[in-house]
Design an enzyme around this catalytic site. Sequence first.
Site, PDB file in Angstrom:
ATOM      1  N   ASN A   1      31.043  43.583  44.518  1.00  0.00           N
ATOM      2  CA  ASN A   1      32.353  42.886  43.661  1.00  0.00           C
ATOM      3  C   ASN A   1      33.379  43.786  43.910  1.00  0.00           C
ATOM      4  OD1 ASN A   1      33.520  41.160  41.984  1.00  0.00           O
ATOM      5  ND2 ASN A   1      33.303  42.644  40.044  1.00  0.00           N
TER       6      ASN A   1
ATOM      7  N   ASP B   1      31.327  45.154  35.595  1.00  0.00           N
ATOM      8  CA  ASP B   1      32.403  46.296  36.242  1.00  0.00           C
ATOM      9  C   ASP B   1      31.702  47.722  36.300  1.00  0.00           C
ATOM     10  OD1 ASP B   1      33.856  44.092  36.641  1.00  0.00           O
ATOM     11  OD2 ASP B   1      35.114  44.228  34.881  1.00  0.00           O
TER      12      ASP B   1
HETATM   13  C1  GRF Z   1      41.316  40.197  43.064  1.00  0.00           C
HETATM   14  O1  GRF Z   1      42.280  40.678  42.567  1.00  0.00           O
HETATM   15  C2  GRF Z   1      39.975  40.848  42.704  1.00  0.00           C
HETATM   16  O2  GRF Z   1      40.393  42.117  42.320  1.00  0.00           O
HETATM   17  C3  GRF Z   1      39.766  40.078  41.394  1.00  0.00           C
HETATM   18  O3  GRF Z   1      39.943  38.919  41.275  1.00  0.00           O
HETATM   19  C4  GRF Z   1      41.088  38.728  42.601  1.00  0.00           C
HETATM   20  C5  GRF Z   1      40.478  37.573  43.384  1.00  0.00           C
HETATM   21  O4  GRF Z   1      41.806  37.196  44.042  1.00  0.00           O
HETATM   22  N1  GRF Z   1      38.343  40.427  41.082  1.00  0.00           N
HETATM   23  P1  GRF Z   1      41.598  36.406  45.338  1.00  0.00           P
HETATM   24  O5  GRF Z   1      40.695  35.043  44.848  1.00  0.00           O
HETATM   25  O6  GRF Z   1      40.451  37.109  46.312  1.00  0.00           O
HETATM   26  O7  GRF Z   1      42.883  36.031  46.107  1.00  0.00           O
END
Ligand code: GRF
Length: 223
Positions: free
Chosen positions: A112, A150
């Site tokens: 993640n 997390d």
């Molecule tokens: C990212 O900022 C990531 O850290 C978080 O969700 C966001 C997803 O952005 N888990 P994207 O959909 O990849 O543009």
Amino acid sequence: MSVHETLPLAILISGRGSNMVAIARACAQRRIDARVNQVICDQADAAGVLRARELGLATNVIQRAQFTDAAGFETALLRALDAQAHELVVLAGFMRILSPQFVARYAGRMLNIHPSLLPAYRGLNTHRRVLAAGDRHHGASVHFVTADLDAGPVVLQSRVPVLPGDTEKTLAARVQESEHIIYPNVIGWVAQQRLVFREGRVWFDGEPLDAPMVEEFLALAAD
Ligand code: GRF
């Protein structure tokens, strides 16, 4: 899997899908020895679904509302994932909390990315909370997924400066730019079998990784 096989990935998204695009590009450009077998999104109208289709990726929409309970939703997810042989499940802005049973199924094979320097700022609205706290640095963390939200072991972090005048939007954009570099890098290490999560421990190049690696993104300061 032998070292020379291309790592098959499934990417789970809920939104824009910019990390998914960055990972798919890194695969297509052979910067990493992986291939995206499937993108699964839990939102039919997410921009990421369109972007995945534009990239020619097999894309599956599985919405929580289609099922009476979370267990039914997860069963459908598992069925979709099991239809193909994925070596790694990549959560990229996937906004659902997965059950410990689901996570156990992919133990050591699920990553993640979280927009903070974990363990700081678990959960949502990280950019807002960083600004409110007056922190001078922020970033993103790529971690293996464990049953605790997390809280799985962090492999690599990007560290970006918080600049005077930053808003949530400008700070989020700076963090995301760094995410698009570190996430493919970590997946590439898994593909090369340089990075493994075994018996509750992360190993990098055969050595235990007891603290995250950190990449500084000072060059993004001028954004
Ligand atoms: C990212 O900022 C990531 O850290 C978080 O969700 C966001 C997803 O952005 N888990 P994207 O959909 O990849 O543009």
